[in-house]
Design an enzyme around this catalytic site. Structure first.
Site, PDB file in Angstrom:
ATOM      1  N   HIS A 189      -1.601  -6.912   9.745  1.00  0.00           N
ATOM      2  CA  HIS A 189      -0.575  -7.426   8.835  1.00  0.00           C
ATOM      3  C   HIS A 189      -1.157  -8.232   7.680  1.00  0.00           C
ATOM      4  CE1 HIS A 189       2.337  -5.668  11.357  1.00  0.00           C
ATOM      5  NE2 HIS A 189       3.362  -6.267  10.775  1.00  0.00           N
ATOM      6  N   ASP A 219       7.112 -17.157  11.669  1.00  0.00           N
ATOM      7  CA  ASP A 219       8.497 -16.650  11.644  1.00  0.00           C
ATOM      8  C   ASP A 219       8.560 -15.294  12.318  1.00  0.00           C
ATOM      9  OD1 ASP A 219       8.925 -18.756  10.006  1.00  0.00           O
ATOM     10  OD2 ASP A 219       9.179 -17.581   8.178  1.00  0.00           O
ATOM     11  N   GLU A 260      12.639 -25.172   7.669  1.00  0.00           N
ATOM     12  CA  GLU A 260      11.891 -24.277   6.770  1.00  0.00           C
ATOM     13  C   GLU A 260      12.746 -24.004   5.534  1.00  0.00           C
ATOM     14  OE1 GLU A 260       8.852 -21.232   8.192  1.00  0.00           O
ATOM     15  OE2 GLU A 260      10.551 -19.994   7.636  1.00  0.00           O
TER      16      GLU A 260
HETATM   17  C1  LIG Z   1       5.852  -9.294   7.701  1.00  0.00           C
HETATM   18  C2  LIG Z   1       4.873 -10.448   7.780  1.00  0.00           C
HETATM   19  C3  LIG Z   1       5.340 -11.668   8.178  1.00  0.00           C
HETATM   20  C4  LIG Z   1       4.442 -12.767   8.257  1.00  0.00           C
HETATM   21  N1  LIG Z   1       4.930 -13.963   8.641  1.00  0.00           N
HETATM   22  C5  LIG Z   1       4.106 -15.019   8.716  1.00  0.00           C
HETATM   23  C6  LIG Z   1       4.596 -16.303   9.104  1.00  0.00           C
HETATM   24  O1  LIG Z   1       5.761 -16.493   9.371  1.00  0.00           O
HETATM   25  N2  LIG Z   1       3.696 -17.322   9.179  1.00  0.00           N
HETATM   26  C7  LIG Z   1       2.374 -17.135   8.912  1.00  0.00           C
HETATM   27  O2  LIG Z   1       1.596 -18.084   9.033  1.00  0.00           O
HETATM   28  N3  LIG Z   1       1.893 -15.939   8.527  1.00  0.00           N
HETATM   29  C8  LIG Z   1       2.711 -14.897   8.417  1.00  0.00           C
HETATM   30  N4  LIG Z   1       2.220 -13.679   8.007  1.00  0.00           N
HETATM   31  C9  LIG Z   1       0.792 -13.579   7.686  1.00  0.00           C
HETATM   32  C10 LIG Z   1       0.009 -13.289   8.970  1.00  0.00           C
HETATM   33  O3  LIG Z   1      -0.038 -14.438   9.774  1.00  0.00           O
HETATM   34  C11 LIG Z   1      -1.433 -12.917   8.683  1.00  0.00           C
HETATM   35  O4  LIG Z   1      -1.449 -11.830   7.836  1.00  0.00           O
HETATM   36  C12 LIG Z   1      -2.160 -12.603   9.987  1.00  0.00           C
HETATM   37  O5  LIG Z   1      -3.510 -12.504   9.731  1.00  0.00           O
HETATM   38  C13 LIG Z   1      -1.706 -11.307  10.523  1.00  0.00           C
HETATM   39  O6  LIG Z   1      -2.082 -11.185  11.881  1.00  0.00           O
HETATM   40  P1  LIG Z   1      -2.623  -9.784  12.390  1.00  0.00           P
HETATM   41  O7  LIG Z   1      -2.651  -9.862  13.870  1.00  0.00           O
HETATM   42  O8  LIG Z   1      -1.864  -8.666  11.803  1.00  0.00           O
HETATM   43  O9  LIG Z   1      -4.105  -9.882  11.809  1.00  0.00           O
HETATM   44  P2  LIG Z   1      -4.941  -8.844  10.924  1.00  0.00           P
HETATM   45  O10 LIG Z   1      -4.234  -8.638   9.636  1.00  0.00           O
HETATM   46  O11 LIG Z   1      -5.234  -7.639  11.710  1.00  0.00           O
HETATM   47  O12 LIG Z   1      -6.259  -9.699  10.695  1.00  0.00           O
HETATM   48  C14 LIG Z   1      -6.216 -10.853   9.889  1.00  0.00           C
HETATM   49  C15 LIG Z   1      -7.594 -11.487   9.744  1.00  0.00           C
HETATM   50  O13 LIG Z   1      -7.989 -12.042  10.983  1.00  0.00           O
HETATM   51  C16 LIG Z   1      -9.163 -11.412  11.466  1.00  0.00           C
HETATM   52  N5  LIG Z   1      -8.938 -11.222  12.898  1.00  0.00           N
HETATM   53  C17 LIG Z   1      -7.992 -10.482  13.526  1.00  0.00           C
HETATM   54  N6  LIG Z   1      -8.081 -10.626  14.854  1.00  0.00           N
HETATM   55  C18 LIG Z   1      -9.097 -11.484  15.077  1.00  0.00           C
HETATM   56  C19 LIG Z   1      -9.687 -12.049  16.240  1.00  0.00           C
HETATM   57  N7  LIG Z   1      -9.244 -11.759  17.457  1.00  0.00           N
HETATM   58  N8  LIG Z   1     -10.719 -12.904  16.084  1.00  0.00           N
HETATM   59  C20 LIG Z   1     -11.185 -13.237  14.853  1.00  0.00           C
HETATM   60  N9  LIG Z   1     -10.673 -12.726  13.720  1.00  0.00           N
HETATM   61  C21 LIG Z   1      -9.647 -11.877  13.823  1.00  0.00           C
HETATM   62  C22 LIG Z   1      -9.266 -10.107  10.709  1.00  0.00           C
HETATM   63  O14 LIG Z   1     -10.606  -9.687  10.618  1.00  0.00           O
HETATM   64  C23 LIG Z   1      -8.692 -10.503   9.364  1.00  0.00           C
HETATM   65  O15 LIG Z   1      -9.629 -11.182   8.600  1.00  0.00           O
HETATM   66  C24 LIG Z   1       3.074 -12.594   7.912  1.00  0.00           C
HETATM   67  C25 LIG Z   1       2.618 -11.341   7.500  1.00  0.00           C
HETATM   68  C26 LIG Z   1       3.506 -10.280   7.435  1.00  0.00           C
HETATM   69  C27 LIG Z   1       2.989  -8.945   6.977  1.00  0.00           C
END
Ligand SMILES: Cc1cc2nc3c(=O)[nH]c(=O)nc-3n(C[C@H](O)[C@H](O)[C@H](O)COP(=O)(O)OP(=O)(O)OC[C@H]3O[C@@H](n4cnc5c(N)ncnc54)[C@H](O)[C@@H]3O)c2cc1C
Length: 330
Positions: A91, A154, A268
Site C-alpha cells: 500500500h 484508519d 481525527e
Molecule cells: C488506502 C490507504 C489507507 C492508508 N491509511 C493510513 C492510515 O490511516 N494511517 C497511516 O499511518 N497510514 C496509512 N496509509 C499508509 C500506510 O500506512 C503505508 O503505506 C504502509 O507502509 C503500508 O503498509 P503495507 O503493509 O502495505 O506496506 P508496504 O507498502 O508493502 O511497505 C511499506 C514500506 O515498509 C517496508 N516494509 C514492509 N514490510 C516490512 C517489514 N516486515 N519489515 C521492514 N520493512 C517492511 C517496505 O519495504 C516499504 O519500504 C494508508 C495507505 C493506503 C493506500
C-alpha cells in the site's frame, strides 16, 4: 525460474557475479516452491497502491519464517548488487516496497504467529508476525482476549511491518503516539541476514532504526504490540465546519485535554469539497445510515471546502449512558 535468473545474470551482471555464484544463489534461495516467477510489469511485486512506478523484481519470494527471511537476505548480501525489499500489503504509493531486478519478500507469507503475553507490571502485549494484517490482529485480540492495540491506522488492510516501518497514525495518536510508539520489542533480520531481538534496552539502535526505517535497517519479522481492554461500545460523532479556524481551534482543544475521563478516545480531522461529487465531496463523508448530509443546513457563507472532526468515546455496557452524554455535551 532458474533459466530466468541465469538469463538475467548473463545479460546484466556477468562481471560482478560469476556463474558459480549464480548456481549457489539459486540453490541457497531454495527455488523449490518459495520463489515465484515474475511475469513483468503486471506481476504483483512490480506494482503498488500508488500505481506510479513499475519495477520488475528478479524474484518474488514467499518466506515462511524469520529463518527463511534471514537465509534469503544472507545469500543476497553475498552479491555486490542484488537488492532486497520487504513487501507488506503493497500500500505504499511511491515504489518503496519494490526491488528493481532484486528480491522482493512477500511478508504476508510468514507463519501466522500470534500470542498474547502479560508482563510483570500487568500490561498485556500481542506478539504478532511482521507480515500480519492489522485487521487480523484486531480480530484475534478482540475475539480471543477482549483486548485491542492502543494505536491504529484508519485503514486496516496494512501489515504490521509495513506501518511500523512508517509510523502508523490515526485518531488515537494524540493520546498514545503513532503505532511505532506502542511497540516494546521487535525481531529484526538485518542486512547481513542475522536475526536479532531488539527493544529500548536491547540492541536499541536497531530497534529505533527499524521503527520508521522504511525497511532500510532490517526486516521486521515479529513485533510485540501493547494492548488495552477493548471497549464494548463506541459513541461515534462527526462534526462539520465551514470555517477552518473554528475547526482547528476545536481540534486543538480536544487533543490537548489532559483528563482521559473527560475527553474523547479518538480525534481525527479531515477536509472535503463542498460539492456532491462522490469521490471527494459531501457524499464521501458518510454519516449514520439513517442520516443524510443536508447541504441546506450549511450557512450561505460556506466556501468551497468543508472540514470534519471525527470523534469517538469508548464505553462499557455497565457504564451509565448519561456519563457519555455528559462528556459529549461538554
Ligand atoms: C488506502 C490507504 C489507507 C492508508 N491509511 C493510513 C492510515 O490511516 N494511517 C497511516 O499511518 N497510514 C496509512 N496509509 C499508509 C500506510 O500506512 C503505508 O503505506 C504502509 O507502509 C503500508 O503498509 P503495507 O503493509 O502495505 O506496506 P508496504 O507498502 O508493502 O511497505 C511499506 C514500506 O515498509 C517496508 N516494509 C514492509 N514490510 C516490512 C517489514 N516486515 N519489515 C521492514 N520493512 C517492511 C517496505 O519495504 C516499504 O519500504 C494508508 C495507505 C493506503 C493506500
Amino acid at each position: 525460474m532458474i533459466a530466468y535468473l541465469e538469463c538475467f545474470v548473463h545479460e546484466n551482471d556477468t562481471e560482478s557475479r560469476p556463474d558459480d555464484d549464480v548456481s549457489s544463489l539459486s540453490k541457497a534461495l531454495d527455488l523449490q516452491g518459495s520463489i515465484h516467477d515474475c511475469e513483468g510489469p503486471t506481476d504483483e511485486a512490480s506494482r503498488d497502491f500508488g500505481g506510479m512506478y513499475s519495477l520488475a523484481p528478479l524474484a518474488f519470494i514467499r518466506p515462511s519464517d524469520a529463518d527463511d527471511v534471514a537465509r534469503k537476505v544472507k545469500e543476497a548480501a553475498r552479491s555486490s548488487n542484488l537488492t532486497v525489499a520487504a513487501r507488506g500489503n503493497g500500500h505504499s504509493i511511491n515504489g518503496q516496497a519494490m526491488a528493481d531486478r532484486g528480491l522482493v519478500l512477500d511478508m504476508r507469507s510468514l507463519d501466522d504467529h500470534f500470542r498474547v503475553v502479560e508482563a510483570n507490571n500487568g500490561s498485556f502485549y500481542a506478539d504478532v508476525s511482521g507480515g500480519a494484517l492489522w485487521e487480523h490482529v484486531l480480530k484475534q485480540c478482540v475475539s480471543e482476549y477482549g483486548m485491542a492495540p492502543r494505536s491504529w491506522t484508519d485503514y486496516l488492510s496494512l501489515t504490521v511491518g509495513g506501518t511500523l516501518s512508517n509510523a502508523g497514525v490515526s485518531g488515537q495518536a494524540f493520546r498514545y503516539g503513532p503505532q511505532t510508539s506502542n511497540v516494546t520489542e521487535l525481531q529484526v533480520v538485518t542486512g547481513k541476514g542475522e536475526i536479532f531481538n531488539c527493544s529500548e534496552t536491547e540492541n536499541s539502535e536497531l530497534f529505533f532504526g527499524a521503527l520508521g526505517g522504511l525497511g532500510q535497517f532490517g526486516i521486521i519479522t515479529r513485533a510485540r504490540v501493547l494492548l488495552q481492554p477493548a471497549p464494548d461500545m463506541v459513541r461515534w460523532i462527526r462534526l462539520v465546519y465551514t470555517e477552518f479556524e473554528d475547526f482547528t481551534r476545536d481540534a486543538e482543544l480536544l487533543v490537548t485535554r489532559q483528563d482521559e475521563e473527560d475527553s474523547f478516545d479518538y480525534v481525527e480531522g479531515f477536509a472535503f469539497v463542498n460539492s456532491d461529487n462522490p469521490a471527494d465531496g459531501r457524499p464521501s463523508v458518510p454519516l449514520d445510515p439513517d442520516q443524510v448530509f443536508d447541504p441546506t443546513h450549511l450557512p450561505r457563507t460556506a466556501g468551497s471546502m468543508l472540514y470534519c472532526l471525527e470523534l469517538a468515546r469508548h464505553y462499557r455496557h455497565a457504564d451509565d449512558p448519561s456519563i457519555v452524554d455528559m462528556v459529549v455535551a461538554k
